[in-house]
Design a protein around this motif. Structure first.
Motif, PDB file in Angstrom:
ATOM      1  N   SER A 146       0.834  -1.199   0.000  1.00  0.00           N
ATOM      2  CA  SER A 146       0.000   0.000   0.000  1.00  0.00           C
ATOM      3  C   SER A 146       0.868   1.248   0.000  1.00  0.00           C
ATOM      4  O   SER A 146       0.373   2.346  -0.226  1.00  0.00           O
ATOM      5  CB  SER A 146      -0.926  -0.012   1.216  1.00  0.00           C
ATOM      6  N   LYS A 147       2.164   1.077   0.248  1.00  0.00           N
ATOM      7  CA  LYS A 147       3.151   2.132   0.093  1.00  0.00           C
ATOM      8  C   LYS A 147       4.421   1.487  -0.448  1.00  0.00           C
ATOM      9  O   LYS A 147       4.550   0.261  -0.410  1.00  0.00           O
ATOM     10  CB  LYS A 147       3.395   2.894   1.389  1.00  0.00           C
ATOM     11  N   SER A 148       5.334   2.286  -0.950  1.00  0.00           N
ATOM     12  CA  SER A 148       6.581   1.737  -1.489  1.00  0.00           C
ATOM     13  C   SER A 148       7.303   0.931  -0.423  1.00  0.00           C
ATOM     14  O   SER A 148       7.214   1.232   0.771  1.00  0.00           O
ATOM     15  CB  SER A 148       7.474   2.872  -1.988  1.00  0.00           C
ATOM     16  N   LEU A 149       8.024  -0.121  -0.843  1.00  0.00           N
ATOM     17  CA  LEU A 149       8.708  -0.988   0.094  1.00  0.00           C
ATOM     18  C   LEU A 149       9.976  -1.548  -0.531  1.00  0.00           C
ATOM     19  O   LEU A 149      10.179  -1.458  -1.736  1.00  0.00           O
ATOM     20  CB  LEU A 149       7.785  -2.118   0.561  1.00  0.00           C
ATOM     21  N   ASP A 150      10.830  -2.135   0.304  1.00  0.00           N
ATOM     22  CA  ASP A 150      12.045  -2.791  -0.163  1.00  0.00           C
ATOM     23  C   ASP A 150      12.067  -4.200   0.409  1.00  0.00           C
ATOM     24  O   ASP A 150      11.710  -4.414   1.564  1.00  0.00           O
ATOM     25  CB  ASP A 150      13.297  -2.025   0.282  1.00  0.00           C
TER      26      ASP A 150
ATOM     27  N   TYR B 106      15.607   2.142  -0.442  1.00  0.00           N
ATOM     28  CA  TYR B 106      15.583   1.580  -1.800  1.00  0.00           C
ATOM     29  C   TYR B 106      14.184   1.109  -2.188  1.00  0.00           C
ATOM     30  O   TYR B 106      14.021   0.238  -3.042  1.00  0.00           O
ATOM     31  CB  TYR B 106      16.567   0.415  -1.891  1.00  0.00           C
ATOM     32  N   ALA B 107      13.168   1.666  -1.586  1.00  0.00           N
ATOM     33  CA  ALA B 107      11.787   1.212  -1.773  1.00  0.00           C
ATOM     34  C   ALA B 107      11.251   1.547  -3.162  1.00  0.00           C
ATOM     35  O   ALA B 107      11.612   2.554  -3.767  1.00  0.00           O
ATOM     36  CB  ALA B 107      10.891   1.844  -0.708  1.00  0.00           C
ATOM     37  N   SER B 108      10.377   0.672  -3.648  1.00  0.00           N
ATOM     38  CA  SER B 108       9.635   0.900  -4.896  1.00  0.00           C
ATOM     39  C   SER B 108       8.249   0.277  -4.741  1.00  0.00           C
ATOM     40  O   SER B 108       7.977  -0.426  -3.779  1.00  0.00           O
ATOM     41  CB  SER B 108      10.381   0.311  -6.094  1.00  0.00           C
ATOM     42  N   ARG B 109       7.372   0.515  -5.687  1.00  0.00           N
ATOM     43  CA  ARG B 109       5.985   0.015  -5.594  1.00  0.00           C
ATOM     44  C   ARG B 109       5.897  -1.503  -5.763  1.00  0.00           C
ATOM     45  O   ARG B 109       4.947  -2.125  -5.331  1.00  0.00           O
ATOM     46  CB  ARG B 109       5.091   0.693  -6.638  1.00  0.00           C
ATOM     47  N   ARG B 110       6.893  -2.095  -6.416  1.00  0.00           N
ATOM     48  CA  ARG B 110       6.893  -3.544  -6.645  1.00  0.00           C
ATOM     49  C   ARG B 110       8.332  -4.025  -6.457  1.00  0.00           C
ATOM     50  O   ARG B 110       9.265  -3.389  -6.924  1.00  0.00           O
ATOM     51  CB  ARG B 110       6.407  -3.837  -8.067  1.00  0.00           C
TER      52      ARG B 110
ATOM     53  N   GLU C 240       8.257   2.045   3.192  1.00  0.00           N
ATOM     54  CA  GLU C 240       8.727   3.425   3.302  1.00  0.00           C
ATOM     55  C   GLU C 240       8.029   4.086   4.493  1.00  0.00           C
ATOM     56  O   GLU C 240       6.809   4.047   4.609  1.00  0.00           O
ATOM     57  CB  GLU C 240       8.398   4.161   2.003  1.00  0.00           C
ATOM     58  N   GLY C 241       8.803   4.669   5.386  1.00  0.00           N
ATOM     59  CA  GLY C 241       8.227   5.312   6.567  1.00  0.00           C
ATOM     60  C   GLY C 241       7.771   4.291   7.585  1.00  0.00           C
ATOM     61  O   GLY C 241       8.379   3.239   7.766  1.00  0.00           O
ATOM     62  N   VAL C 242       6.672   4.562   8.231  1.00  0.00           N
ATOM     63  CA  VAL C 242       6.142   3.726   9.308  1.00  0.00           C
ATOM     64  C   VAL C 242       5.463   2.483   8.724  1.00  0.00           C
ATOM     65  O   VAL C 242       4.718   2.565   7.754  1.00  0.00           O
ATOM     66  CB  VAL C 242       5.142   4.540  10.158  1.00  0.00           C
ATOM     67  N   ALA C 243       5.719   1.333   9.358  1.00  0.00           N
ATOM     68  CA  ALA C 243       5.147   0.068   8.880  1.00  0.00           C
ATOM     69  C   ALA C 243       3.738  -0.175   9.394  1.00  0.00           C
ATOM     70  O   ALA C 243       3.014  -1.006   8.845  1.00  0.00           O
ATOM     71  CB  ALA C 243       6.047  -1.094   9.290  1.00  0.00           C
ATOM     72  N   ASP C 244       3.323   0.536  10.432  1.00  0.00           N
ATOM     73  CA  ASP C 244       1.980   0.356  10.972  1.00  0.00           C
ATOM     74  C   ASP C 244       0.932   0.619   9.892  1.00  0.00           C
ATOM     75  O   ASP C 244       0.989   1.623   9.192  1.00  0.00           O
ATOM     76  CB  ASP C 244       1.730   1.314  12.138  1.00  0.00           C
ATOM     77  N   GLY C 245      -0.018  -0.294   9.761  1.00  0.00           N
ATOM     78  CA  GLY C 245      -1.122  -0.111   8.823  1.00  0.00           C
ATOM     79  C   GLY C 245      -0.814  -0.447   7.376  1.00  0.00           C
ATOM     80  O   GLY C 245      -1.671  -0.301   6.521  1.00  0.00           O
ATOM     81  N   VAL C 246       0.390  -0.920   7.079  1.00  0.00           N
ATOM     82  CA  VAL C 246       0.735  -1.239   5.695  1.00  0.00           C
ATOM     83  C   VAL C 246       0.069  -2.551   5.270  1.00  0.00           C
ATOM     84  O   VAL C 246      -0.152  -3.445   6.087  1.00  0.00           O
ATOM     85  CB  VAL C 246       2.278  -1.318   5.499  1.00  0.00           C
ATOM     86  N   THR C 247      -0.286  -2.631   4.010  1.00  0.00           N
ATOM     87  CA  THR C 247      -0.817  -3.850   3.411  1.00  0.00           C
ATOM     88  C   THR C 247       0.186  -4.319   2.372  1.00  0.00           C
ATOM     89  O   THR C 247       0.587  -3.553   1.498  1.00  0.00           O
ATOM     90  CB  THR C 247      -2.179  -3.579   2.741  1.00  0.00           C
ATOM     91  N   ILE C 248       0.602  -5.578   2.471  1.00  0.00           N
ATOM     92  CA  ILE C 248       1.598  -6.150   1.560  1.00  0.00           C
ATOM     93  C   ILE C 248       0.967  -7.333   0.847  1.00  0.00           C
ATOM     94  O   ILE C 248       0.438  -8.244   1.500  1.00  0.00           O
ATOM     95  CB  ILE C 248       2.851  -6.596   2.328  1.00  0.00           C
ATOM     96  N   SER C 249       1.010  -7.335  -0.484  1.00  0.00           N
ATOM     97  CA  SER C 249       0.457  -8.437  -1.272  1.00  0.00           C
ATOM     98  C   SER C 249       1.589  -9.178  -1.964  1.00  0.00           C
ATOM     99  O   SER C 249       2.539  -8.572  -2.444  1.00  0.00           O
ATOM    100  CB  SER C 249      -0.519  -7.906  -2.319  1.00  0.00           C
ATOM    101  N   ILE C 250       1.454 -10.503  -2.014  1.00  0.00           N
ATOM    102  CA  ILE C 250       2.425 -11.349  -2.698  1.00  0.00           C
ATOM    103  C   ILE C 250       1.758 -11.894  -3.948  1.00  0.00           C
ATOM    104  O   ILE C 250       0.653 -12.430  -3.892  1.00  0.00           O
ATOM    105  CB  ILE C 250       2.903 -12.493  -1.788  1.00  0.00           C
ATOM    106  N   TYR C 251       2.453 -11.730  -5.077  1.00  0.00           N
ATOM    107  CA  TYR C 251       1.923 -12.134  -6.377  1.00  0.00           C
ATOM    108  C   TYR C 251       2.779 -13.226  -6.991  1.00  0.00           C
ATOM    109  O   TYR C 251       3.987 -13.283  -6.781  1.00  0.00           O
ATOM    110  CB  TYR C 251       1.905 -10.944  -7.334  1.00  0.00           C
TER     111      TYR C 251
ATOM    112  N   GLY D   4      13.681  -8.244 -15.950  1.00  0.00           N
ATOM    113  CA  GLY D   4      14.314  -6.946 -15.761  1.00  0.00           C
ATOM    114  C   GLY D   4      14.908  -6.752 -14.384  1.00  0.00           C
ATOM    115  O   GLY D   4      14.878  -7.630 -13.532  1.00  0.00           O
ATOM    116  N   VAL D   5      15.471  -5.556 -14.206  1.00  0.00           N
ATOM    117  CA  VAL D   5      16.070  -5.217 -12.921  1.00  0.00           C
ATOM    118  C   VAL D   5      14.982  -4.754 -11.972  1.00  0.00           C
ATOM    119  O   VAL D   5      13.863  -4.469 -12.377  1.00  0.00           O
ATOM    120  CB  VAL D   5      17.152  -4.123 -13.089  1.00  0.00           C
ATOM    121  N   ASN D   6      15.360  -4.669 -10.710  1.00  0.00           N
ATOM    122  CA  ASN D   6      14.384  -4.285  -9.700  1.00  0.00           C
ATOM    123  C   ASN D   6      13.778  -2.935 -10.031  1.00  0.00           C
ATOM    124  O   ASN D   6      14.500  -2.033 -10.412  1.00  0.00           O
ATOM    125  CB  ASN D   6      15.063  -4.262  -8.331  1.00  0.00           C
ATOM    126  N   PRO D   7      12.475  -2.752  -9.986  1.00  0.00           N
ATOM    127  CA  PRO D   7      11.499  -3.636  -9.368  1.00  0.00           C
ATOM    128  C   PRO D   7      11.039  -4.784 -10.252  1.00  0.00           C
ATOM    129  O   PRO D   7      10.287  -5.643  -9.814  1.00  0.00           O
ATOM    130  CB  PRO D   7      10.332  -2.702  -9.067  1.00  0.00           C
TER     131      PRO D   7
END
Length: 180
Positions: free
Chosen positions: A83-87, A103-107, A138-149, A157-160
């Protein structure tokens, strides 16, 4: 003079009937065999758990996601999005390449690596029950939603990275509530 009707002889009708059956069989078998070659592999079934862990930056938190049960999944076919950029990376406290929100990105693909180094997550070619990945939002982890695809082919390609293949499935979502 009476008019006589002549029918096609039984031998010719049998030959025509066999020819029609052969042509129909060939047409149907080509269709069925072609249809079978386009069937995609099934996405793996996974169950995960998520917990907060100390991150490498400024006393914030990262998220440890452990595969609790389910199928073994090829890591080159997996990626995370939040739900926010992550690494994505290794354990923040003991890895040479920990997850770091700088080093966070959307994916993020599971096989993220810098240079010729092995993937940062450090779990190998497959993700198996009991193995953990680390994600630093990115920032505070509280309330983040992380999906695995999962995608039907390797993430390119390179990251992301860019998901490849005809199909992509969301395997699971981890919703991290407020930490205490």
């Amino acid at each position: 003079m009476p008019h006589r009707r002549r029918a096609v002889s039984p031998i010719i009708s049998t030959i025509l009937l066999v020819a029609v059956v052969v042509i129909l069989s060939a047409t149907i078998s080509v269709f069925v065999l072609d249809l079978g070659s386009t069937i995609q592999a099934d996405a793996p079934y996974i169950e995960v758990s998520g917990e907060f862990v100390a991150a490498v930056d400024d006393g914030e938190q990262a998220v440890a996601i452990t595969l609790v049960a389910g199928d073994t999944a090829q890591t080159d076919q997996l990626y995370v999005s939040g739900s926010k950029s992550l690494d994505i990376g290794g354990r923040p406290s003991s890895s040479s390449t920990p997850a770091n929100d700088a080093y966070a990105s959307r994916r993020e693909k599971f096989t993220e690596a810098s240079g010729d180094n092995p993937p940062q997550v450090g779990i190998g070619e497959t993700w198996e029950a009991g193995e953990t990945i680390y994600v630093d939002p990115e920032g505070v982890a509280d309330g983040v939603t992380i999906s695995i695809y999962w995608t039907s082919m390797s993430v390119e390609g390179v990251n992301p990275g860019t998901p490849a293949g005809d199909t992509t499935y969301k395997l699971t979502t981890v919703e991290m509530g407020r930490s205490s």
